[in-house]
Motif scaffolding. Structure first.
Motif: not given
Ligand code: C5P
Length: 404
Positions: A257, A312-313
């Protein structure tokens, strides 16, 4: 208007075949074109027929093959007819001789004469020995053709028929087919830059074990491919999957990630549209052991402590400029609409594509998906169960309406 899903249906392709060992691949290319609903006219040189006879091409194309300007009836001018009726023309394989003649407008056989009369887009697929391909004269001729607007498909590297290892192999038929599809696709994403993430992330426990999920990457790869076909400049950031990178797409391979976050955030500035399809692991092992964890005698349980990964989004939602369009994906097991709407708010998205996971024909690994699109303004659009490539195009259509 070309249907983006079936850009070849009802189209007429002119297939030129010149004399190289790779002629056998043009037979397969012809089959792919016919299967996709295209009509195909074939024109072959004398040398090409030394490798595969014209009967094979005639049977598979269901059309007469042009080999000689003088052999057939002169009631109609066959080579002019096929040149003027084609929507795209491709020469595969294209020999050095054919490339030289094409570059200088020489028309001394049926193939070169026919191709001089073509006014639709032309693709050449050079295939020859590496030294021949790298020869300054061949390269100069390819430059001339490229400047003239001919699309040159670079040959692959590999072991050639002459046992040389290097550039010169004719690309695989599916790849040439893919590029012909692109030539004929409408380019409604021209000038747009699209950043896509796909696949799972892989969070190491020790050098041989990891935490991950079942994401195959198929949905994200389908979106990247569809956007590239439609003229976008596409970057794909992908976790480990077993798919070939889509043609014409800048592909960045990542594992964790954190790697994906670094890659996505570094590419974010240049993107107009960001589509975050990856199934990112929400948690990673707190400690990554540097040597393989051994079981000790009498041990019947093991506790693995996980810590939260960055979202992340959500981070991209915070950083997003007003001119950027941000799309998330959500795999849910229940309360699809409520969860999707909550995520649009929480992560500051413009759109979310949500699907219920669990069914064999939808979600991870399947070739099909059943998605509902939810928009920032509260509206939604249900996409029935369909092929992921079809879902990709409908999703891009929906984005285009919002951004233009
Ligand atoms: O909240 P949830 O994980 O269901 O949201 C899914 C969406 O968030 C997907 O678009 C996925 O790519 C993204 N995501 C992310 N970073 C995470 C977890 C999810 O970007 N750590």
């Amino acid at each position: 208007m070309t249907d983006p899903l079936t850009p070849l249906a009802g189209k007429q392709i002119l297939l030129g075949v010149t004399g190289g060992i790779a002629v056998y691949k043009s037979v397969e290319l012809l089959r792919l074109l016919k299967k996709a609903g295209a009509g195909v006219d074939v024109v072959m040189t004398e040398a090409a027929r030394q490798f595969v006879g014209k009967t094979t091409f005639e049977v598979l194309s269901e059309n007469p093959v042009i080999t000689d300007l003088w052999a057939d009836s002169h009631a109609s001018v066959a080579h002019i007819d096929v040149a003027s009726r084609c929507d795209a023309a491709v020469i595969a394989p294209a020999t050095a001789n054919c490339i030289a003649k094409m570059a200088h407008g020489i028309a001394d056989d049926a193939l070169t004469t026919t191709f001089l009369a073509v006014t639709s887009p032309v693709m050449l697929c050079p295939s020859m020995n590496t030294d021949m391909y790298q020869n300054i004269r061949v390269q100069r001729n390819l430059d001339i053709l490229e400047k003239d607007g001919v699309y040159i498909l670079d040959p692959d590297d590999g072991v050639l028929a002459c046992k040389t290892v290097g550039a010169g192999r004719l690309p695989e038929p599916w790849f040439i087919f893919d590029r012909i599809c692109r030539m004929l696709s409408s380019k409604d994403f021209t000038g747009k830059s699209v950043l896509v993430s796909a696949g799972p992330t892989l969070e190491p426990i020790d050098p041989v074990r990891y935490v991950s999920n079942h994401s195959s990457g198929k949905m994200g790869y389908a979106i990247a491919r569809a956007a590239e076909m439609r003229g976008a400049a596409v970057t794909l950031v992908t976790g480990p999957v077993s798919l070939d990178p889509p043609a014409g797409v800048e592909t960045v391979h990542v594992q964790t990630c954190q790697d994906m976050a670094d890659a996505m955030l570094s590419k974010m500035d240049g993107a107009d549209i960001i589509i975050k399809v990856a199934a990112v692991a929400d948690f990673r092992p707190k400690k990554q052991e540097s040597v393989k964890i051994k079981k000790t005698s009498g041990q019947d349980e093991m506790i693995l402590t996980l810590v939260q990964n960055p979202d992340i989004l959500q981070r991209m939602g915070q950083l997003k400029r007003p001119d950027q369009f941000l799309v998330g994906f959500a795999a849910e097991t229940n309360d699809l609409a409520a969860n999707a709407r909550k995520k649009i708010q929480k992560k500051n998205l413009d759109m979310i594509a949500a699907n219920l996971v669990g069914a064999a024909d939808s979600g991870f690994k399947a070739d099909t998906n059943k998605v509902t699109l939810f928009f920032k303004d509260g509206s939604q659009k249900e996409i029935g169960l369909m092929d992921k490539q079809a879902v990709a195009h409908i999703l891009l259509d929906a984005i285009l309406v919002q951004v233009s």
